[in-house]
Design a protein around this motif. Structure first.
Motif, mmCIF file in Angstrom:
data_model
loop_
_atom_site.group_PDB
_atom_site.id
_atom_site.type_symbol
_atom_site.label_atom_id
_atom_site.label_comp_id
_atom_site.label_asym_id
_atom_site.label_seq_id
_atom_site.Cartn_x
_atom_site.Cartn_y
_atom_site.Cartn_z
ATOM 1 N N ALA A 1 0.829 -1.207 0.000
ATOM 2 C CA ALA A 1 0.000 0.000 0.000
ATOM 3 C C ALA A 1 0.864 1.257 0.000
ATOM 4 C CB ALA A 1 -0.935 -0.011 1.209
ATOM 5 N N LEU A 2 1.907 1.266 0.812
ATOM 6 C CA LEU A 2 2.778 2.438 0.850
ATOM 7 C C LEU A 2 3.551 2.602 -0.449
ATOM 8 C CD1 LEU A 2 4.096 2.225 4.511
ATOM 9 C CD2 LEU A 2 2.628 3.997 3.543
ATOM 10 N N THR A 3 4.028 1.504 -1.014
ATOM 11 C CA THR A 3 4.746 1.575 -2.287
ATOM 12 C C THR A 3 3.832 2.119 -3.378
ATOM 13 O OG1 THR A 3 6.138 -0.287 -1.633
ATOM 14 C CG2 THR A 3 6.073 0.240 -3.962
ATOM 15 N N ALA A 4 2.597 1.659 -3.417
ATOM 16 C CA ALA A 4 1.645 2.158 -4.406
ATOM 17 C C ALA A 4 1.342 3.637 -4.160
ATOM 18 C CB ALA A 4 0.354 1.338 -4.364
ATOM 19 N N TYR A 5 1.267 4.040 -2.912
ATOM 20 C CA TYR A 5 0.987 5.439 -2.578
ATOM 21 C C TYR A 5 2.144 6.345 -3.014
ATOM 22 C CZ TYR A 5 -0.227 9.575 0.150
ATOM 23 O OH TYR A 5 -0.524 10.849 0.530
#
Length: 142
Positions: free
Chosen positions: A112-116
């Motif tokens: 999720a953080l990488t996508a964000y």
């Protein structure tokens, strides 16, 4: 009755970003990856011995407090333990996905953080030297 393997959320998100197709995950294996694994006595819940003086001295030499030392924690030195506050509903959904979906919370948060971070120019800017120096004192592998 056996459950069909399905791709995890984290694997699916990474596959969407990278274009590599996800592999199926057996829910039982995802929930209990160490089932059936026999561990040595010192890892199987038997009382641990106190850390040796050599380990304590090594931690003191590296200017680490006991809470920051890794000798008694089950984490890799490249990983950083941190915490933050989540909305109760978000945390509940995270636990539900981990419990019923066979997902790994660490993988969910990482994906999720990488996508964000995608498309966020600020996320790729280097830190100021003073801030980076402070972080490297605590985490030399950065």
């Amino acid at each position: 009755m056996s459950k069909q393997p399905r791709p995890s959320f984290a694997t699916t998100v990474v596959a969407d970003i990278t274009g590599v197709s996800p592999q199926g995950v057996n829910p039982d294996q995802a929930l209990w990856p160490n089932a059936g694994t026999i561990r040595p006595a010192n890892e199987a819940g038997v009382a641990k011995s106190e850390p040796t003086l050599a380990m304590q001295d090594a931690g003191k030499q590296a200017n680490l407090s006991n809470k920051d030392s890794l000798y008694d924690k089950d984490i890799k030195p490249e990983k950083i333990v941190f915490s933050n506050k989540l909305e109760a509903a978000t945390y509940l959904k995270l636990q539900q996905l981990a419990t019923y979906g066979g997902e790994n919370i660490q993988e969910i948060l990482e994906a999720a953080l990488t996508a964000y971070f995608e498309g966020k120019e600020e996320a790729s800017r280097p830190l100021p030297p003073k801030v980076l120096t402070v972080l490297r004192k605590k985490y030399p592998f950065l």
